[in-house]
Design a protein around this motif. Structure first.
Motif, short mmCIF file in Angstrom:
data_model
loop_
_atom_site.label_atom_id
_atom_site.label_comp_id
_atom_site.label_asym_id
_atom_site.label_seq_id
_atom_site.Cartn_x
_atom_site.Cartn_y
_atom_site.Cartn_z
N PRO A 1 7.90 2.61 -3.76
CA PRO A 1 8.39 3.89 -3.43
C PRO A 1 9.37 4.81 -4.07
O PRO A 1 9.38 5.72 -4.35
N VAL A 2 10.15 3.85 -5.09
CA VAL A 2 11.37 4.36 -5.80
C VAL A 2 10.44 4.97 -6.99
O VAL A 2 10.86 6.33 -7.36
N VAL A 3 9.74 4.37 -7.43
CA VAL A 3 8.92 4.79 -8.84
C VAL A 3 8.03 6.22 -8.28
O VAL A 3 8.00 6.99 -9.00
N GLN A 4 7.41 5.92 -7.17
CA GLN A 4 6.46 7.22 -6.56
C GLN A 4 7.39 8.25 -6.55
O GLN A 4 6.83 9.43 -6.76
N LYS A 5 8.61 8.31 -5.73
CA LYS A 5 9.35 9.32 -5.58
C LYS A 5 9.80 10.07 -6.85
O LYS A 5 9.83 11.16 -7.24
N ALA A 6 10.23 9.10 -7.98
CA ALA A 6 10.79 9.60 -9.03
C ALA A 6 9.64 10.57 -10.00
O ALA A 6 10.00 11.32 -10.73
N VAL A 7 8.17 10.21 -9.69
CA VAL A 7 7.13 10.87 -10.30
C VAL A 7 6.54 11.76 -9.52
O VAL A 7 5.48 12.30 -9.85
N ASN A 8 6.89 11.93 -8.26
CA ASN A 8 6.30 12.91 -7.64
C ASN A 8 5.04 12.55 -7.06
O ASN A 8 4.14 13.51 -6.83
N ARG A 9 4.72 11.30 -6.57
CA ARG A 9 3.36 10.94 -6.20
C ARG A 9 3.54 9.82 -5.14
O ARG A 9 3.55 8.72 -5.45
N VAL A 10 3.71 10.50 -3.91
CA VAL A 10 4.11 9.43 -2.80
C VAL A 10 2.64 9.10 -2.25
O VAL A 10 2.26 9.95 -1.66
N GLN A 11 2.33 7.87 -2.24
CA GLN A 11 0.96 7.29 -1.92
C GLN A 11 1.17 6.14 -1.22
O GLN A 11 1.55 5.13 -1.95
N SER A 12 0.75 5.96 0.07
CA SER A 12 0.92 4.64 0.70
C SER A 12 -0.15 3.73 0.37
O SER A 12 -1.35 4.06 -0.18
N GLU A 13 0.24 2.56 0.51
CA GLU A 13 -0.76 1.45 0.21
C GLU A 13 -2.15 1.66 1.37
O GLU A 13 -3.09 1.27 0.99
N ALA A 14 -1.71 1.90 2.62
CA ALA A 14 -2.65 2.15 3.55
C ALA A 14 -3.62 3.18 3.23
O ALA A 14 -4.93 3.15 3.41
N GLU A 15 -3.37 4.34 2.61
CA GLU A 15 -4.19 5.45 2.07
C GLU A 15 -5.20 4.72 1.25
O GLU A 15 -6.36 5.09 1.08
N THR A 16 -4.74 4.09 0.24
CA THR A 16 -5.41 3.19 -0.87
C THR A 16 -6.18 2.30 -0.36
O THR A 16 -7.70 2.42 -1.00
N GLU A 17 -5.87 1.66 0.49
CA GLU A 17 -6.73 0.64 1.18
C GLU A 17 -7.89 1.22 1.97
O GLU A 17 -8.81 0.54 1.79
N ALA A 18 -7.75 2.20 2.54
CA ALA A 18 -8.80 2.83 3.24
C ALA A 18 -9.75 3.32 2.50
O ALA A 18 -10.98 3.24 2.64
N ILE A 19 -9.49 3.92 1.33
CA ILE A 19 -10.53 4.29 0.30
C ILE A 19 -11.26 3.15 -0.01
O ILE A 19 -12.66 3.10 -0.29
N PHE A 20 -10.60 1.97 -0.42
CA PHE A 20 -11.50 0.94 -0.82
C PHE A 20 -12.52 0.16 0.36
O PHE A 20 -13.64 -0.10 0.17
N GLU A 21 -12.01 0.33 1.42
CA GLU A 21 -12.80 -0.17 2.62
C GLU A 21 -13.94 0.79 2.80
O GLU A 21 -15.03 0.26 2.91
N ALA A 22 -13.78 1.86 2.68
CA ALA A 22 -14.83 3.03 2.79
C ALA A 22 -15.93 3.11 1.64
O ALA A 22 -17.20 2.82 1.80
N ALA A 23 -15.31 2.76 0.43
CA ALA A 23 -16.26 2.30 -0.65
C ALA A 23 -17.11 1.34 -0.74
O ALA A 23 -18.19 1.20 -0.93
N ARG A 24 -16.35 0.11 -0.08
CA ARG A 24 -17.24 -1.02 -0.05
C ARG A 24 -18.32 -0.89 1.12
O ARG A 24 -19.52 -1.64 1.02
N ALA A 25 -17.62 -0.28 2.19
CA ALA A 25 -18.61 -0.11 3.33
C ALA A 25 -19.80 0.74 3.04
O ALA A 25 -21.15 0.47 3.29
N LEU A 26 -19.68 1.78 2.13
CA LEU A 26 -20.71 2.59 1.85
C LEU A 26 -21.47 2.18 0.42
O LEU A 26 -22.54 3.14 0.01
N LEU A 27 -21.21 0.99 0.19
CA LEU A 27 -22.08 0.37 -1.12
C LEU A 27 -21.94 1.18 -2.31
O LEU A 27 -22.79 1.29 -3.09
N PHE A 28 -20.52 1.70 -2.67
CA PHE A 28 -20.27 2.07 -4.05
C PHE A 28 -20.62 0.95 -4.99
O PHE A 28 -20.23 -0.23 -4.57
N LYS A 29 -20.96 1.20 -6.14
CA LYS A 29 -21.38 0.12 -7.07
C LYS A 29 -20.26 -0.38 -7.71
O LYS A 29 -19.93 -1.44 -8.19
#
Length: 462
Positions: free
Chosen positions: A180-208
């Motif tokens: 979070p300290v690095v994210q704030k310093a570069v103005n890209r605050v992105q939670s782990e949960a947001e990222t994990e949700a995309i992984f879950e969706a991609a796997r469920a939807l059978l992205f290659k």
């Protein structure tokens, strides 16, 4: 498969100079504004005659907020409707190119980059993809690679479902760092949960395939903090992973002026981050593809490299090196046979060209025989870490030993440092030298040798 990398600190420090990334040879800094739209038009006519399969790149420059490290061509706005005029012009560019091709070419690879392609609304995304299908023949889901860059802050399950239903089957996620300290310093605050949700969706939807981008060298990063991020990423098990070196060039990229140089990790700390990251990734089963890229052993990049079929172009490493590349959108680059050309990088110039019914070319280059020869050699070195110089010179009727006499002399210190072996005409990069492949390629770069200094043109090789 190639063996594990060997880290030689003294050699890394000695050879860690600035140099090209060789997404092309000659590199983009050699493009000239004397290259005109007519030259591109002639290349498209030749492409129509040859019926070469295509790789398409579409540039979507919009972002809702600026990441301070970013050097991409982008437009910062939270207003989604700002994309409408751009998409109208983009549609006209696609039509202009299609008119030149006068057919419906086969497309094996498609990539949407940015910017943030998921900035577009669902309706805008659907309209653009449908437009491409109207003008090009996209091969089926089994044989085609259709990828899009995802900002997890700009996507959700419905978005992922739409992308998969349209035909996208690969995604690339920007993470950079979970700290979070690095994210704030570069103005890209992105939670782990947001990222994990995309992984879950991609796997469920059978992205290659799922690719993840990380950056080392950002403010407040340490070896320990970055490895925490890396462990979380490894737990998600992406198919491919890129760890890019942050190049602090505030004189070139205005957003970087908001990053204090004093907050950046020291040069030794940056090298430590990379060294320990490589060790961690190799222990987790990832193979080093080259140029900051890693992949699981069953990924197409890894298998193509093992078969000697890997290529590199403006989109990075690719398994579609036999395809010609057409870029659409502001600043996009095309590669058709022996020409490279780039669209206008200024949005107003890009729009004006297309409104004048002119292909929006700003600059480019047509390769000569020497360029083609050196391109082949550099391609082999950057993708497969070896090349037979005699083999590449033979079609040109060139005596390799005479033609590359100066380069062979320059390679001798690298032989002594055990970065390469040179037996007869075969140059092989050792496991000690694979991290320094760019240095070896630079020996064969005729344009680089003619420059007094490459400082501020390129990032450091490590």
């Amino acid at each position: 498969m190639l063996g594990p990398l060997k880290w030689q600190s003294s050699l890394i420090e000695r050879y860690n100079q600035q140099g090209p990334r060789y997404t092309s040879y000659p590199t983009a800094v050699e493009f000239s504004e004397s290259f005109e739209p007519d030259h591109y038009q002639q290349a498209l006519t030749k492409l129509k005659q040859q019926q070469t399969p295509l790789s398409l790149y579409v540039h979507i420059p919009f972002c809702a907020s600026v990441c301070y490290y970013c050097g991409c061509n982008k437009i910062i706005t939270k207003n989604r409707q700002k994309a409408l005029p751009y998409l109208t012009v983009l549609e006209k560019e696609i039509q202009l190119v299609s008119q030149q091709l006068d057919c419906k070419p086969v497309v094996e690879q498609l990539h949407w980059g940015g910017g943030t392609p998921t900035f577009l609304t669902h309706e805008q995304t659907t309209q653009l993809f449908t437009l491409l299908e109207q003008h090009f023949q996209l091969v089926d889901d089994i044989d085609g690679d259709y990828s899009i860059e995802i900002d997890p802050r700009e996507a959700d399950w419905p978005t992922m479902g739409l992308l998969r239903s349209l035909g996208f089957n690969r995604i690339s996620l920007g993470i950079q760092d979970f700290n979070p300290v690095v994210q704030k310093a570069v103005n890209r605050v992105q939670s782990e949960a947001e990222t994990e949700a995309i992984f879950e969706a991609a796997r469920a939807l059978l992205f290659k395939s799922i690719n993840v981008d990380l950056i080392y060298g950002l403010p407040f990063q340490t070896t320990a903090s970055f490895l925490e991020t890396l462990d979380k990423v490894i737990a998600l098990s992406p198919d491919r992973l890129s760890i890019f070196n942050y190049a602090h060039l505030p004189h070139r990229f205005k957003p970087q002026r908001r990053i204090k140089a004093s907050d950046l990790p020291s040069a030794p700390e940056k090298l430590s981050i990379l060294q320990h990251s490589i060790d961690r990734l190799q222990a987790a089963g990832y193979h080093y593809i080259g140029m900051d890229h890693f992949a699981l052993p069953d990924d197409k990049l890894a298998t193509a490299q093992a078969k000697g079929e890997l290529h590199r172009n403006f989109q990075g490493y690719t398994t579609h090196g036999h395809c010609d590349l057409i870029g659409f959108g502001v600043s996009s680059i095309s590669q058709i046979n022996d020409i490279y050309c780039q669209n206008h990088t200024a949005l107003d110039d890009y729009i004006q060209s297309i409104e004048n019914n002119q292909l929006p070319i700003k600059r480019g280059i047509q390769l000569n025989q020497d360029d083609l020869l050196r391109r082949g050699i550099i391609q082999q070195l950057i993708c497969h870490f070896q090349v037979d110089l005699a083999k590449y010179c033979q079609p040109f009727g060139i005596n390799w030993h005479v033609y590359f006499q100066k380069e062979i002399m320059q390679l001798m210190p690298m032989v002594e440092d055990k970065l390469i072996t040179l037996t007869d005409s075969k140059l092989i990069i050792t496991n000690n030298g694979r991290l320094l492949a760019r240095n070896i390629c630079m020996v064969f770069d005729r344009y680089l040798a003619s420059k007094q200094s490459s400082e501020n043109l390129f990032s450091k090789v490590i």
